[in-house]
Design a protein around this motif. Structure first.
Motif, PDB file in Angstrom:
ATOM      1  N   LEU A 152       0.854  -1.187   0.000  1.00  0.00           N
ATOM      2  CA  LEU A 152       0.000   0.000   0.000  1.00  0.00           C
ATOM      3  C   LEU A 152       0.887   1.234   0.000  1.00  0.00           C
ATOM      4  N   ALA A 153       0.427   2.269  -0.678  1.00  0.00           N
ATOM      5  CA  ALA A 153       1.170   3.531  -0.707  1.00  0.00           C
ATOM      6  C   ALA A 153       1.168   4.161   0.684  1.00  0.00           C
ATOM      7  N   PRO A 154       2.115   5.055   0.969  1.00  0.00           N
ATOM      8  CA  PRO A 154       2.190   5.680   2.297  1.00  0.00           C
ATOM      9  C   PRO A 154       0.901   6.402   2.663  1.00  0.00           C
ATOM     10  N   ALA A 155       0.441   6.172   3.882  1.00  0.00           N
ATOM     11  CA  ALA A 155      -0.784   6.812   4.348  1.00  0.00           C
ATOM     12  C   ALA A 155      -0.690   8.328   4.297  1.00  0.00           C
ATOM     13  N   SER A 156       0.494   8.849   4.520  1.00  0.00           N
ATOM     14  CA  SER A 156       0.684  10.307   4.549  1.00  0.00           C
ATOM     15  C   SER A 156       0.346  10.970   3.217  1.00  0.00           C
ATOM     16  N   ASN A 157       0.276  10.178   2.137  1.00  0.00           N
ATOM     17  CA  ASN A 157      -0.023  10.749   0.824  1.00  0.00           C
ATOM     18  C   ASN A 157      -1.400  10.327   0.305  1.00  0.00           C
ATOM     19  N   TYR A 158      -2.238   9.742   1.156  1.00  0.00           N
ATOM     20  CA  TYR A 158      -3.531   9.244   0.694  1.00  0.00           C
ATOM     21  C   TYR A 158      -4.408  10.345   0.118  1.00  0.00           C
ATOM     22  N   MET A 283     -10.946   7.229  -2.746  1.00  0.00           N
ATOM     23  CA  MET A 283      -9.657   7.054  -3.411  1.00  0.00           C
ATOM     24  C   MET A 283      -9.333   5.569  -3.511  1.00  0.00           C
ATOM     25  N   THR A 284      -8.530   5.245  -4.490  1.00  0.00           N
ATOM     26  CA  THR A 284      -8.076   3.869  -4.635  1.00  0.00           C
ATOM     27  C   THR A 284      -6.756   3.858  -5.394  1.00  0.00           C
ATOM     28  N   ALA A 285      -5.898   2.939  -5.021  1.00  0.00           N
ATOM     29  CA  ALA A 285      -4.638   2.755  -5.750  1.00  0.00           C
ATOM     30  C   ALA A 285      -4.819   1.777  -6.903  1.00  0.00           C
ATOM     31  N   SER A 349      13.910  -6.887  -1.588  1.00  0.00           N
ATOM     32  CA  SER A 349      14.374  -5.503  -1.586  1.00  0.00           C
ATOM     33  C   SER A 349      14.745  -5.020  -2.986  1.00  0.00           C
ATOM     34  N   LYS A 350      14.946  -5.948  -3.912  1.00  0.00           N
ATOM     35  CA  LYS A 350      15.350  -5.604  -5.277  1.00  0.00           C
ATOM     36  C   LYS A 350      14.309  -5.986  -6.333  1.00  0.00           C
ATOM     37  N   VAL A 351      13.252  -6.671  -5.914  1.00  0.00           N
ATOM     38  CA  VAL A 351      12.288  -7.198  -6.874  1.00  0.00           C
ATOM     39  C   VAL A 351      11.591  -6.068  -7.626  1.00  0.00           C
ATOM     40  N   LYS A 352      11.302  -6.326  -8.894  1.00  0.00           N
ATOM     41  CA  LYS A 352      10.599  -5.347  -9.720  1.00  0.00           C
ATOM     42  C   LYS A 352       9.820  -6.115 -10.774  1.00  0.00           C
ATOM     43  N   PHE A 353       8.489  -6.015 -10.719  1.00  0.00           N
ATOM     44  CA  PHE A 353       7.685  -6.753 -11.684  1.00  0.00           C
ATOM     45  C   PHE A 353       6.326  -6.082 -11.864  1.00  0.00           C
ATOM     46  N   GLU A 354       5.674  -6.414 -12.972  1.00  0.00           N
ATOM     47  CA  GLU A 354       4.335  -5.918 -13.261  1.00  0.00           C
ATOM     48  C   GLU A 354       3.323  -6.916 -12.704  1.00  0.00           C
ATOM     49  N   SER A 355       2.322  -6.399 -12.034  1.00  0.00           N
ATOM     50  CA  SER A 355       1.285  -7.252 -11.460  1.00  0.00           C
ATOM     51  C   SER A 355      -0.086  -6.696 -11.822  1.00  0.00           C
ATOM     52  N   LEU A 356      -1.137  -7.456 -11.523  1.00  0.00           N
ATOM     53  CA  LEU A 356      -2.488  -6.971 -11.768  1.00  0.00           C
ATOM     54  C   LEU A 356      -2.814  -5.775 -10.882  1.00  0.00           C
ATOM     55  N   TYR A 357      -1.991  -5.564  -9.858  1.00  0.00           N
ATOM     56  CA  TYR A 357      -2.175  -4.447  -8.937  1.00  0.00           C
ATOM     57  C   TYR A 357      -1.444  -3.198  -9.409  1.00  0.00           C
ATOM     58  N   PRO A 371       0.245   5.979  -6.975  1.00  0.00           N
ATOM     59  CA  PRO A 371      -0.613   7.164  -6.825  1.00  0.00           C
ATOM     60  C   PRO A 371      -2.060   6.765  -6.554  1.00  0.00           C
ATOM     61  N   GLN A 372      -2.733   7.557  -5.748  1.00  0.00           N
ATOM     62  CA  GLN A 372      -4.153   7.325  -5.490  1.00  0.00           C
ATOM     63  C   GLN A 372      -4.986   7.970  -6.597  1.00  0.00           C
ATOM     64  N   THR A 373      -5.940   7.234  -7.108  1.00  0.00           N
ATOM     65  CA  THR A 373      -6.901   7.781  -8.054  1.00  0.00           C
ATOM     66  C   THR A 373      -8.138   8.229  -7.291  1.00  0.00           C
ATOM     67  N   VAL A 374      -8.558   9.486  -7.499  1.00  0.00           N
ATOM     68  CA  VAL A 374      -9.776   9.976  -6.872  1.00  0.00           C
ATOM     69  C   VAL A 374     -10.970   9.380  -7.606  1.00  0.00           C
ATOM     70  N   ILE A 375     -11.901   8.829  -6.860  1.00  0.00           N
ATOM     71  CA  ILE A 375     -13.102   8.225  -7.440  1.00  0.00           C
ATOM     72  C   ILE A 375     -14.326   8.869  -6.801  1.00  0.00           C
ATOM     73  N   GLN A 376     -15.453   8.765  -7.491  1.00  0.00           N
ATOM     74  CA  GLN A 376     -16.697   9.334  -6.957  1.00  0.00           C
ATOM     75  C   GLN A 376     -17.873   8.442  -7.329  1.00  0.00           C
ATOM     76  N   VAL A 377     -18.809   8.332  -6.397  1.00  0.00           N
ATOM     77  CA  VAL A 377     -20.061   7.636  -6.683  1.00  0.00           C
ATOM     78  C   VAL A 377     -20.955   8.594  -7.456  1.00  0.00           C
ATOM     79  N   GLN A 378     -21.317   8.191  -8.652  1.00  0.00           N
ATOM     80  CA  GLN A 378     -22.208   8.995  -9.490  1.00  0.00           C
ATOM     81  C   GLN A 378     -23.379   8.120  -9.906  1.00  0.00           C
TER      82      GLN A 378
END
Length: 405
Positions: A152-158, A283-285, A349-357, A371-378
């Motif tokens: 999960l991305a840092p909470a401080s940047n949510y 918001m969602t990552a 500590s060195k891993v780097k890969f593409e995932s569904l996430y 980065p968090q994407t801003v979402i809205q219920v419409q």
């Protein structure tokens, strides 16, 4: 006196057939056991199930694809899972049991930052890597621990993307309220949000902490109404957010917008509120995009379809991060060419890969930064509004009064 046991010819034949039919130790599939303690009962069980289901689905998928390739051998994944009953002290005891008695190879995390904060001390003590997508608090990764990794991305940047969006709204909000629960995650969110609001030139007129699992928000809502606050940012838990929205309606409190750290991405949250969820920002990552490619599921859209078919509900970012946790351990073990915890830790500590996430690569403190994407219920849709590259779709703003919806 000597006893003589006689075996009939038929029995001897059956014993011989059984012996030659049993696979030798070399033929038996070797296992890599992943251990976790997750909230399956108690107040946050509704979110805990995402991790249980995601972990099991990822394990099954890896095994169906041939398992984990280490050198010339294939290992089967196995999952050892306990229910911590939403009790952080029980969770710590269960993680201790997983490593000291059950002898699991690696650890997956619980849900919630206060759990991950406590449970990661077990992984550090026993030097067993833990990869977790349930705790985002900056506190988890600020202690210099070497065996904890987070997806999960840092909470401080949510609220980072949300604040960027606020600057472009018309009319721009003139006043902001920041409300947050008193746990590790939400405190980190608040600590990171304050300077971002200041840098954006937004005026914060309320900065209030409330007790975790609070049910009465009437006093805070009355302040929001009396101060005529435009934008309300709330960092809390899903049940708290549900209570907040319901009480906002009953007290006729309707700022120009409100945004929540949790709840909005969840299908259950939107069903619980029905039409009252309309206009809520979150918001969602992660979103189930076909653009997110994956080694085991194909892409995120295919994963979402498989997940819904198997479990009967749609995944959100909790489930996607849980799958990424399993995949990160698999990738690291294959890179290390070993199941040795220290070697797998170094590979992580060195891993780097593409995932569904999304892209997974841990920084020096063991956390990734998506980065968090801003979402809205419409209405009956969940719409992506604002992301790392700016505006995606028009928001429904300002929010109308409750009695004219």
């Amino acid at each position: 006196m000597n006893s003589v046991f006689k075996i009939s010819p038929l029995s001897a034949l059956l014993l011989f057939v059984a012996a030659v039919s049993m696979p030798s130790g070399e033929v038996l599939a070797k296992e890599i056991v992943l251990g976790a303690s997750v909230q399956l009962t108690g107040p946050v069980a509704n979110t805990g199930r995402y991790y249980r289901d995601a972990y099991q689905l990822a394990v099954d998928r890896v095994n169906a694809a041939g398992g984990v390739k280490i050198g010339n051998e294939s290992y089967k994944l196995a999952l050892k899972l306990y229910d911590n009953q939403s009790d952080v002290n029980l969770s710590v005891r269960q993680y201790t049991q997983l490593v000291s008695q059950d002898k699991v190879d690696f650890l997956l995390g619980p849900f919630a930052s206060n759990f991950a904060l406590a449970d990661s001390a077990v992984s550090e003590k026993y030097r067993i890597p833990m990869v977790q997508g349930g705790g985002a608090s900056d506190q988890i990764f600020s202690r210099g621990f070497k065996y904890i990794f987070g997806t999960l991305a840092p909470a401080s940047n949510y609220f980072g993307s949300t604040i960027e969006m606020l600057k472009g709204l018309d009319p721009a909000p003139k006043s902001v309220a920041l409300l947050y629960a008193d746990d590790a995650f939400d405190v980190s969110v608040a600590e990171g949000t304050r300077p971002k609001l200041k840098e954006a030139g937004l005026t914060m007129v309320m900065d209030e902490r409330y007790s975790t699992n609070a049910t009465d928000f009437s006093s805070l809502l009355s302040q929001i109404k009396s101060k005529n606050i435009d934008a309300v940012l709330v960092a809390g838990h899903e049940t708290e957010i549900l209570n907040f929205v319901r009480q906002a309606k009953s007290l006729a409190v309707a700022p120009k917008m409100y945004s929540f750290t949790v709840g909005v991405p969840s299908e259950d949250f939107r069903k619980a509120l029905g039409k009252d969820a309309d206009y809520a920002f979150g918001m969602t990552a992660w979103l189930p995009s076909a653009d997110l490619k994956d080694r085991w599921f194909g892409d995120a859209a295919q994963f979402a379809a498989v997940y819904k078919a198997k479990f009967g509900y749609y995944p959100d970012y909790h489930a996607a991060s849980g799958v990424a946790d399993v995949e990160a351990l698999v990738q690291a073990a294959e890179i290390a060419g070993s199941t040795d915890p220290a070697k797998v830790r170094d590979a992580l500590s060195k891993v780097k890969f593409e995932s569904l996430y999304g892209p997974v690569a841990f920084n020096e403190n063991g956390q990734i930064d998506l980065p968090q994407t801003v979402i809205q219920v419409q209405g009956d849709r969940l719409v992506a509004i604002y992301g790392g590259n700016g505006k995606i779709a028009p928001p429904k703003y300002p929010m109308p009064a409750w009695d004219v919806r």
